[in-house]
Write an enzyme that holds these catalytic residues in place. Structure first.
Site, PDB file in Angstrom:
ATOM      1  N   HIS A  31      49.198  26.647  60.090  1.00 45.72           N
ATOM      2  CA  HIS A  31      48.815  26.769  59.242  1.00 45.72           C
ATOM      3  C   HIS A  31      49.474  27.752  57.588  1.00 45.72           C
ATOM      4  O   HIS A  31      49.351  27.303  56.759  1.00 45.72           O
ATOM      5  CB  HIS A  31      47.442  27.727  58.746  1.00 45.72           C
ATOM      6  CG  HIS A  31      46.247  27.104  59.867  1.00 45.72           C
ATOM      7  ND1 HIS A  31      45.812  26.946  61.106  1.00 45.72           N
ATOM      8  CD2 HIS A  31      45.499  26.003  58.915  1.00 45.72           C
ATOM      9  CE1 HIS A  31      45.515  25.818  60.113  1.00 45.72           C
ATOM     10  NE2 HIS A  31      45.095  25.239  60.270  1.00 45.72           N
ATOM     11  N   GLY A  32      50.259  29.053  57.751  1.00 44.53           N
ATOM     12  CA  GLY A  32      51.474  29.785  57.428  1.00 44.53           C
ATOM     13  C   GLY A  32      51.641  30.496  58.030  1.00 44.53           C
ATOM     14  O   GLY A  32      51.494  31.297  59.023  1.00 44.53           O
TER      15      GLY A  32
END
Lengths: 363, 479
Positions: free
Chosen positions: B329-330
């Site tokens: 997701h990051g």
């Protein structure tokens, strides 16, 4: 068991339809929606940037909206808007071309002289202020008293989605102080070009009355790099007429705030990524208007963010040093917005320093 | 191009007609689908169509080389090279900034000054890159495993770029979509499940435009953007609100994607199944972003060893899988903590089920009271994890958690009954029996053409009237 299976099969058969019928269903659906919602759609079309797309949309929607109004088919949506408290936004009849809701200077009419091009008076550094503040006009609202628990100082933050970034940054930087009240009231997708869509001067009057701020921080312009109509006149972005009309809207907001006894910090638009949908040329054109108006309005200061949010070479950079010198992500990956918390912190601290410097108050 | 826009409605209307007109010409249809998908992708930034094309070529060539390699070593070599190529593109856009920044700051703290970070901050994140990269990877890995045959370039191009799934999934496997693309000419334009497609599209629009937008602006954004300004009741409501927002946002998007694909004659896998009714974290991941969790299971968890071997290896594999899922997701510690919460929670769940079995009890009690307790605990654990997922920074997340337990006496002006009502309503919708929605679809199916159109027109009117002006980007676009 067998009957259940056959029932399922017959139900399934009834569910399956031909593409042609779906086209029919879709056509009825959109026709129905258009008739009942034409008024809102027409308002949205008016608020969209000038161009062929807008012209086509208005040409299609205008007659439909007239029919809708004549047959009172727009009543359900109007009623819902009333219940939802949205009646304040775009109004007027569908009869003719949209007319701006406030007094505007026309071609050749008055209005303050536009500033000459280029980024006005910027001397900022990348980390700690002093921040560029144009300060030619000494008079204005009463001097600010320093915030204290018994004397709460209200800061109203307004603008568009970049203004929201700044507002949230101010909340982070100043939030813990009981002597300060930060009101974040910026609204995304707004600006001063399409005031038929969102009338900032009118909204600001309401907010000033509601919150009675001592300081108003404005940051907008991300949606204003567009041409617009002024009655029957076309106002092309960047033209002298645009600068006069747009400048008058900026001036109206400044006048309202200072008349209400507030000091105004007008924060300029930052440098944009080359890959972004906004250009530096457009942002410079807007900033020159803000700075020019700030110079002739007592109690209003313009703060440039150009160097503050640019790389040492003056170009766009997604990453910038913060107050401690560490590189932080300062801009969103869209190349336009300010990233939280790195960029919003840099921007908010600079704004706070600008207020302190301009009005000799310790926040 | 965003789904809930007039642009997309017009685009889809044209594509729908073209799609069914060229059905008798499968090759022409593939070119048509690629052209439409690339137009869709280029709408906001045309530069990245080249990236999509490069990823497609990499996928196609990698699959072909893996298949044609004679030795196991060569096959593995081509597989590794293709994975490196695909992940390299993803890493460049997703993690390069974070890594360079960390290295630069570390070097600076060691007293070395300068600018050792080339090309930093010059790019704009390409939408959908995570999703089509994962699809490309599954294609090549499946060929390596012998469960999929290489497809022609044209089919691979449609597979990777097909616009309904392009920007935010669902992540469709080659084995699911490529056979449908190969048989594209056999689709029957007289057999489209309109009731289900309409339910998905309009339900998805309602979730995104009305529910997600309202909850976001009313409580989530103000609290998560200014953690230090809000009291415990506001933070609690914002955490529940974020759970509603991200579910409505993401499941709304994939519902629209699945519905659009259905209208074009394609079946996409389900991506959400009432996740907040889950009775354990393991159950949650069988219901939340199912195509990603199954992808992680098949291409990460199982290759790591899965549940084979000693218990501690199972726990290790679970935590690694969930942490890497978080990092997908990051790049940030908030995502690491979010993944760790889910990994550790699943380990505890495994341990508990094993303990119950060893003591002669069923793995999980099915008594109604216990079922509701399990749902409540799971939902609150997931909500706790969302605080880290949604926070802008680690400091912000800890501020929220700290204030959640220390500021109950403070004012809570953002806690208003309409917000509470919308959150409760949104959560309650997950408990609506599937039979009801099927019944509603059958009632809709029984209507005539005009009545169906009017019913959908009413639905559209409700959505546009209740929704805000303008539509915020989908949360998962940035992943």
């Amino acid at each position: 068991m067998a009957s259940g299976r056959s029932r399922h099969r017959s139900t399934k058969g009834r569910r399956l339809v031909a593409a042609g019928q779906i086209l029919g269903v879709g056509t009825v659906c959109f026709a129905f929606w258009l008739l009942l919602d034409a008024r809102q759609l027409y308002d949205s079309a008016i608020a969209s940037p000038l161009g062929a797309r807008r012209s086509v949309a208005m040409a299609i929607l205008r007659p439909i909206a007239r029919v809708s109004e004549a047959l009172s088919l727009d009543r359900p949506v109007r009623g819902a808007d009333h219940v939802l408290g949205r009646d304040g936004t775009p109004g007027g009849s569908v009869g003719g071309d949209p007319v701006p809701s406030r007094e505007e200077p026309g071609a050749g009419a008055g209005g303050r002289p536009p500033a000459r091009g280029g980024e006005p008076g910027s001397t900022s550094t990348t980390t700690s202020p002093p921040v560029p503040v144009s300060s030619l006009v000494p008079a204005g609202p009463p001097a600010l008293a320093p915030p204290a628990p018994g004397h709460v100082l209200t800061i109203l933050s307004v603008g568009d989605s970049i203004g929201e970034d700044l507002g949230y940054g101010l909340g982070d930087v100043l939030g813990g102080d009981p002597g300060l009240r930060i009101v974040q009231d910026a609204v995304g997708s707004t600006g001063l070009a399409a005031i038929d869509y969102y009338d900032w001067p009118a909204e600001l009057e309401v907010e000033l009355h509601r919150y009675r701020p001592q300081i108003v921080v404005v940051m907008l312009g991300g949606n204003d790099a567009q041409s617009f109509d002024l009655g029957a006149r076309y106002v092309g972005f960047g033209t002298a007429l645009w600068r006069r009309v747009y400048g008058a809207r900026v001036a109206t907001m400044m006048d309202e705030a200072t008349a209400a006894g507030a000091h105004v910090l007008w924060v300029g638009m930052p440098v944009m990524s080359p890959a972004a949908t906004l250009s530096d040329v457009e942002m410079r054109a807007e900033n020159s208007v803000y700075a020019a108006e700030a110079r002739v309005h007592p109690g209003v200061r313009f703060m440039s963010t150009w160097k503050l949010l640019a790389s040492p070479s003056g170009g766009y950079s997604e990453y910038l040093p913060d107050a401690s010198g560490d590189l932080v992500q300062a801009r969103d990956s869209d190349g336009i917005h300010i990233d939280a918390p790195g960029g919003t912190d840099i921007l908010a601290r600079a704004a706070v320093a600008a207020v302190e410097q301009a009005w000799h108050v310790r926040l | 191009m965003l789904f809930p826009t007039i642009d997309f409605a017009i685009f889809f209307g044209v594509v729908f007609i073209g799609n069914w007109l060229v059905v008798p010409f499968p090759r022409a249809w593939k070119y048509f689908a690629i052209a439409a998908s690339y137009l869709f992708y280029s709408w906001s930034n045309w530069h990245y169509v080249f990236l999509l094309a490069a990823s497609t070529l990499c996928t196609y060539a990698g699959g072909l080389r893996v298949q044609r390699s004679r030795s196991a070593r060569s096959r593995r070599g081509w597989l590794v090279a293709t994975i490196a190529c695909e992940l390299g593109l993803l890493a460049w856009f997703k993690y390069y900034g974070f890594l360079s920044l960390s290295i630069d700051n570390a070097v600076r703290h060691l007293g070395v000054h300068g600018t050792p970070v080339p090309l930093l901050g010059t790019t704009v994140f390409p939408l959908g890159i995570s999703f089509y990269t994962f699809m490309g990877l599954s294609y090549v890995i499946d060929i390596y495993r012998g469960t999929l045959e290489p497809a022609p370039l044209l089919d691979v191009a449609v597979y990777e770029s097909f616009f309904p799934h392009l920007l935010a999934g669902p992540i469709v496997r080659g084995s699911e979509l490529l056979p449908q693309i190969a048989r594209a000419g056999q689709r029957d334009p007289r057999h489209i499940d309109l009731p289900q497609a309409a339910y998905l599209v309009f339900g998805g629009l309602f979730k995104k435009v009305v529910l997600s937008s309202y909850v976001s602006s009313a409580i989530v954004a103000p609290v998560f953007n200014d953690p230090s300004l809000h009291s415990a009741p506001e933070i609690l409501l914002a955490a529940y609100g974020y759970g509603v927002q991200i579910y409505c946002d993401f499941s709304g998007y994939t519902d629209i994607a699945i519905g659009c694909a259905m209208l074009l004659g394609f079946q996409f896998p389900q991506n959400f199944d009432a996740p907040y009714t889950a009775r354990s974290l393991q159950d949650f991941w069988r219901r939340w972003h199912m195509t990603l969790s199954f992808w992680l299971r098949d291409y990460l968890y199982i290759p790591l060893g899965g549940s084979r071997g000693p218990r501690r290896r199972l726990y290790r594999n679970l935590v690694i899988t969930m942490v890497l899922g978080g990092l997908w997701h990051g790049a940030g510690w908030t995502f690491v903590i979010w993944g760790t919460i889910h990994g550790a929670g699943q380990c505890v769940g495994h341990w508990r089920r094993g303990w119950r079995l060893r003591h002669g009890r069923p793995a999980q009690s099915d008594a109604p009271r216990d079922v509701w307790a399990q749902r409540l605990v799971t939902f609150n654990l997931v909500t706790f994890g969302w605080i880290f997922f949604a926070a802008n920074t680690l400091h912000g997340a800890f501020t929220l958690v700290t204030r959640l337990f220390t500021t109950w006496g403070e004012a809570a002006p953002l806690v208003r009954w309409p917000v509470v009502a919308v959150i409760v309503l949104s959560l309650s919708l997950q408990y609506v029996p599937k039979a009801w929605t099927i019944r509603a679809q059958e009632l809709f199916a029984g209507l005539g053409t005009v009545a169906k159109g009017v019913a959908l027109g009413v639905a559209l009117l409700v959505i546009t009237t209740l929704g805000p002006a303008g539509v915020a980007p989908f949360i998962y676009f940035r992943f």
